[in-house]
Design a protein around this motif. Structure first.
Motif, short mmCIF file in Angstrom:
data_model
loop_
_atom_site.label_atom_id
_atom_site.label_comp_id
_atom_site.label_asym_id
_atom_site.label_seq_id
_atom_site.Cartn_x
_atom_site.Cartn_y
_atom_site.Cartn_z
N UNK A 2 0.86 -1.18 0.00
CA UNK A 2 0.00 0.00 0.00
C UNK A 2 0.89 1.23 0.00
N UNK A 3 0.56 2.19 -0.84
CA UNK A 3 1.27 3.45 -0.86
C UNK A 3 0.36 4.55 -0.33
N UNK A 24 -4.57 6.71 -0.57
CA UNK A 24 -3.97 5.38 -0.59
C UNK A 24 -4.09 4.76 -1.98
N UNK A 25 -3.08 3.99 -2.33
CA UNK A 25 -3.11 3.24 -3.59
C UNK A 25 -2.44 1.90 -3.38
N UNK A 26 -2.62 1.02 -4.35
CA UNK A 26 -2.04 -0.31 -4.22
C UNK A 26 -3.09 -1.29 -3.75
N UNK A 98 -1.70 3.26 7.59
CA UNK A 98 -2.78 2.31 7.34
C UNK A 98 -2.41 0.96 7.95
N UNK A 99 -3.42 0.22 8.32
CA UNK A 99 -3.18 -1.08 8.97
C UNK A 99 -4.21 -2.09 8.53
N UNK A 115 1.71 0.73 12.91
CA UNK A 115 0.86 0.49 11.73
C UNK A 115 1.69 -0.24 10.67
N UNK A 116 0.95 -0.85 9.70
CA UNK A 116 1.63 -1.63 8.66
C UNK A 116 2.25 -0.76 7.57
N UNK A 117 1.58 0.33 7.22
CA UNK A 117 2.01 1.13 6.08
C UNK A 117 2.09 2.60 6.48
N UNK A 118 3.04 3.29 5.91
CA UNK A 118 3.27 4.68 6.25
C UNK A 118 3.50 5.54 5.02
N UNK A 119 3.02 6.79 5.09
CA UNK A 119 3.40 7.78 4.10
C UNK A 119 4.72 8.41 4.50
#
Length: 128
Positions: A2-3, A24-26, A98-99, A115-119
């Protein structure tokens, strides 16, 4: 994967409002919750607020609960942070995150593993 891409940071005066956005994308389908964290110079990354993608649950840090609002728009794969009554101590880099789960104690502990994903973050500077 995830981006996440944040926007909306800038320089404001104490008492002003500001709205941050994150797209978010991906692999969007894997996301259960999105939120915001912040990191001031020399400090740990701390939880600000988060929301589940269905919008049914939200959580906030005590320090911002009466001033900040997290909202989401699934159609736009986006999450927002509306900040009001900003204070100089709100100055920080704000990160969208995002998680795949909703775990409030883990989020509130903060840190890069919360969290799982970060900007990459957007800087908010509040002048007095």
């Amino acid at each position: 994967q995830v981006q996440l891409v944040e926007s909306g940071g800038g320089l404001v005066q104490a008492g002003d409002s500001l709205r941050l956005s994150c797209v978010a994308s991906g692999h969007i389908a894997s996301i259960f919750a999105m939120g915001w964290f912040r990191q001031a110079p020399g400090k740990e990354r701390e939880f600000v607020g988060a929301i589940t993608r269905d919008g049914f649950s939200t959580s906030y840090a005590d320090s911002v609960a009466d001033r900040f609002t997290v909202s989401g728009d699934n159609a736009k794969n986006s999450v927002y942070l509306q900040m009001a009554s900003l204070k100089p101590e709100d100055t920080a880099v704000y990160f969208c995150a995002a998680d795949r789960t909703w775990n409030v104690p883990v989020m509130k502990r903060g840190g890069a593993s919360a969290m799982d994903y970060w900007g990459k973050g957007t800087l908010v500077t509040v002048s007095s």
